[in-house]
Design a protein around this motif. Structure first.
Motif, short mmCIF file in Angstrom:
data_model
loop_
_atom_site.label_atom_id
_atom_site.label_comp_id
_atom_site.label_asym_id
_atom_site.label_seq_id
_atom_site.Cartn_x
_atom_site.Cartn_y
_atom_site.Cartn_z
N GLY A 378 44.62 47.12 29.05
CA GLY A 378 44.52 48.42 28.39
C GLY A 378 43.08 48.88 28.28
N ARG A 379 42.91 49.99 27.60
CA ARG A 379 41.57 50.59 27.47
C ARG A 379 40.60 49.66 26.76
N ASP A 380 41.11 48.77 25.91
CA ASP A 380 40.24 47.88 25.15
C ASP A 380 39.48 46.89 26.04
N LYS A 381 39.94 46.67 27.26
CA LYS A 381 39.29 45.72 28.17
C LYS A 381 38.37 46.39 29.18
N LEU A 382 38.39 47.71 29.22
CA LEU A 382 37.65 48.41 30.27
C LEU A 382 36.14 48.25 30.15
N ASP A 383 35.63 48.23 28.92
CA ASP A 383 34.17 48.13 28.75
C ASP A 383 33.62 46.85 29.38
N SER A 384 34.28 45.72 29.13
CA SER A 384 33.78 44.46 29.67
C SER A 384 33.91 44.42 31.19
N ILE A 385 35.01 44.98 31.73
CA ILE A 385 35.18 45.04 33.18
C ILE A 385 34.09 45.90 33.80
N ALA A 386 33.81 47.04 33.19
CA ALA A 386 32.78 47.94 33.71
C ALA A 386 31.41 47.30 33.67
N THR A 387 31.11 46.59 32.60
CA THR A 387 29.80 45.95 32.45
C THR A 387 29.59 44.88 33.51
N LEU A 388 30.62 44.08 33.76
CA LEU A 388 30.52 43.06 34.81
C LEU A 388 30.44 43.70 36.20
N SER A 389 31.15 44.80 36.39
CA SER A 389 31.22 45.42 37.72
C SER A 389 29.87 45.91 38.20
N VAL A 390 29.04 46.43 37.32
CA VAL A 390 27.76 46.99 37.77
C VAL A 390 26.81 45.91 38.29
N THR A 391 27.12 44.65 38.02
CA THR A 391 26.29 43.57 38.57
C THR A 391 26.71 43.19 39.98
N ASP A 392 27.85 43.69 40.44
CA ASP A 392 28.35 43.36 41.78
C ASP A 392 27.67 44.26 42.80
N TRP A 393 27.12 43.67 43.87
CA TRP A 393 26.34 44.48 44.81
C TRP A 393 27.19 45.49 45.56
N MET A 394 28.51 45.27 45.64
CA MET A 394 29.36 46.24 46.33
C MET A 394 29.56 47.51 45.50
N CYS A 395 29.33 47.42 44.19
CA CYS A 395 29.31 48.65 43.38
C CYS A 395 28.00 49.41 43.62
N LYS A 396 26.94 48.65 43.87
CA LYS A 396 25.65 49.28 44.12
C LYS A 396 25.61 49.97 45.48
N THR A 397 26.42 49.48 46.44
CA THR A 397 26.44 50.09 47.77
C THR A 397 27.60 51.08 47.93
N ASN A 398 28.28 51.40 46.85
CA ASN A 398 29.30 52.44 46.88
C ASN A 398 28.67 53.76 47.31
N PRO A 399 29.40 54.63 48.04
CA PRO A 399 28.82 55.91 48.45
C PRO A 399 28.22 56.72 47.30
N VAL A 400 28.82 56.62 46.11
CA VAL A 400 28.19 57.11 44.88
C VAL A 400 27.83 55.85 44.09
N PRO A 401 26.59 55.39 44.13
CA PRO A 401 26.26 54.11 43.51
C PRO A 401 26.68 54.05 42.04
N LEU A 402 27.32 52.96 41.68
CA LEU A 402 27.79 52.78 40.31
C LEU A 402 26.74 51.98 39.55
N GLU A 403 25.76 52.69 39.03
CA GLU A 403 24.60 52.04 38.42
C GLU A 403 24.76 51.82 36.92
N THR A 404 25.77 52.43 36.32
CA THR A 404 25.99 52.28 34.88
C THR A 404 27.47 52.01 34.61
N PRO A 405 27.78 51.31 33.52
CA PRO A 405 29.18 51.10 33.17
C PRO A 405 29.96 52.40 33.02
N ALA A 406 29.29 53.47 32.59
CA ALA A 406 29.98 54.75 32.39
C ALA A 406 30.58 55.27 33.69
N ARG A 407 29.88 55.06 34.81
CA ARG A 407 30.40 55.52 36.10
C ARG A 407 31.63 54.69 36.51
#
Length: 416
Positions: A378-407
């Motif tokens: 649910g929504r309660d788990k999204l913050d932690s998933i987003a925070t971990l995701s921005v450390t993954d280099w494939m998020c950084k190489t996304n066509p729109v780079p995901l540099e923050t958890p908000a993205r």
């Protein structure tokens, strides 16, 4: 059927893809001749082991070529946990295994790659795995030299699914203590490339339908993100579109008739095409993979992360790569089996539907899950998933780079 051998990368002798022979014949032949090994460690699918006599068949066939099995691991938990790999490493060191043979799915394939790399670097703890992970650039920061040793022993894979990880030097394993899935990348891809890939559609018949079809969508994800990459390459795009032309019609045919071996073979060959963009041409993948790596430890099966994320990622990225997405969309509509499904079964409008819409329909026609809520996320788990995701280099190489958890959250919100 005669054996067919193809070079995955036309500029390199290995890896090769072989199909046409029974898997045990191909493994015995290429282990002892192509790879010059005689003491393999076996990683075998639990499903295949329980429902077939695969271990006995393979062991006996290897012995006829003078090979002696060093040890066998039957089954491994999803996401390739560190605590499952450590005892295998200890046994491989004790028995002096000279190679790894995988017959099974993606978690076992990841295990082979990570084990080979860890073995060369003396890993014997959770901390050792964590230190080993990451790209060369992560280990060469601040002018430091990457001191990790490349993999030394080769591996060969006869996969029972379609995730296609056997084509890549990347491997994934999860620290079950922190729930973080770490990516491992051998610093010498040429060394990591010393492998043989065995294709036998009969091995795939015992895979549960959801696993077969979802791993097929994972391979489709490789294709789509290759075409829609931040820095696309013409040769990679051509291979990826070929993979899509093979994969999606074959998956729809497999859904209709699970025993269609030609459809399964076409899906397997298409899965190989799906990896050429990343492995041969160096295209960087994006957020469907990057965020997906962190959904896995939350309970989403590896391949099903694609089914949840890919349509939402495509809609998010359309602001910068709509023309690239249209190449994929037109390819889908031009395939009769696919267009019939989109038009007649889903009544999709070709003029207004985008690629995310089309893939949403295909995923649903394959009866695969589409939402995070399906897994109790649910929504309660999204913050932690987003925070971990921005450390993954494939998020950084996304066509729109995901540099923050908000993205990342913008994408996750569409997946609830």
């Amino acid at each position: 059927m005669a054996e067919h051998i193809e070079h995955f990368n036309p500029d390199k002798p290995l890896p090769i893809i072989t199909y046409g022979l029974p898997f045990e014949d191909a493994i015995a032949k290429h282990l002892t001749t192509t790879l010059s090994c005689k003491h393999p460690y076996l990683l075998i699918s639990g499903t295949l082991s329980r429902s077939t006599n695969i271990v006995d068949r393979l062991t006996k066939r290897l012995s006829t070529e003078g090979a002696e099995v060093a040890g066998t691991c039957v089954g491994i938990r999803s996401h390739t946990l560190y605590e499952d790999l450590l005892p295998i490493l200890a046994e491989m060191r004790k028995t002096k295994a000279d190679s790894i043979v995988v017959v099974g799915g993606g978690s076992l394939v990841d295990a082979a790659k990570v084990l080979s790399f860890a073995l060369a670097n003396g890993v014997d703890s959770h901390e050792g795995f964590d230190k080993l992970g990451g790209e060369a650039s992560d280990h060469g920061k601040d002018g430091k030299v990457d001191i990790r040793k490349p993999s030394e022993i080769p591996y060969m894979c006869a996969s029972s699914t379609l995730s296609a990880g056997e084509y890549s030097a990347f491997g994934g394993a999860t620290n079950e203590r922190t729930h973080h899935k770490q990516l491992f990348f051998d610093p010498s891809p040429d060394n990591a490339g010393h492998r043989v890939i065995v294709v036998d559609p009969r091995l795939t018949l015992t895979a549960p339908p959801s696993v077969w079809l979802s791993t097929g969508m994972r391979a489709v994800d490789h294709c789509v993100e290759t075409v829609c990459a931040a820095e696309p390459k013409p040769e990679a795009t051509a291979a990826a579109l070929q993979g899509i032309r093979q994969m999606i019609p074959a998956l729809l045919r497999s859904k209709k008739d699970a025993n269609d071996l030609d459809a399964r073979l076409q899906a397997q060959l298409g899965a190989g095409q799906s990896m050429k963009g990343v492995v041969v041409y160096g295209v960087k993948l994006g957020a469907s993979h990057g965020i997906g790596h962190q959904l896995g430890p939350q309970g989403v099966p590896h391949a099903e992360t694609t089914c949840v994320l890919l349509p939402a990622v495509l809609k998010y990225n359309a602001r910068v790569n709509r023309d690239q997405q249209k190449l994929v969309l037109d390819t889908l509509w031009d395939e009769p089996v696919v267009s019939e499904a989109l038009l007649k079964q889903a009544k999709l409008d070709r003029e207004t539907a985008d690629l995310g819409d089309a893939l949403d329909v295909i995923i649903r026609l394959l009866d695969l899950p589409r939402t995070l809520s399906h897994y109790g996320i649910g929504r309660d788990k999204l913050d932690s998933i987003a925070t971990l995701s921005v450390t993954d280099w494939m998020c950084k190489t996304n066509p729109v780079p995901l540099e923050t958890p908000a993205r990342v959250m913008e994408i996750l919100e569409q997946c609830l």
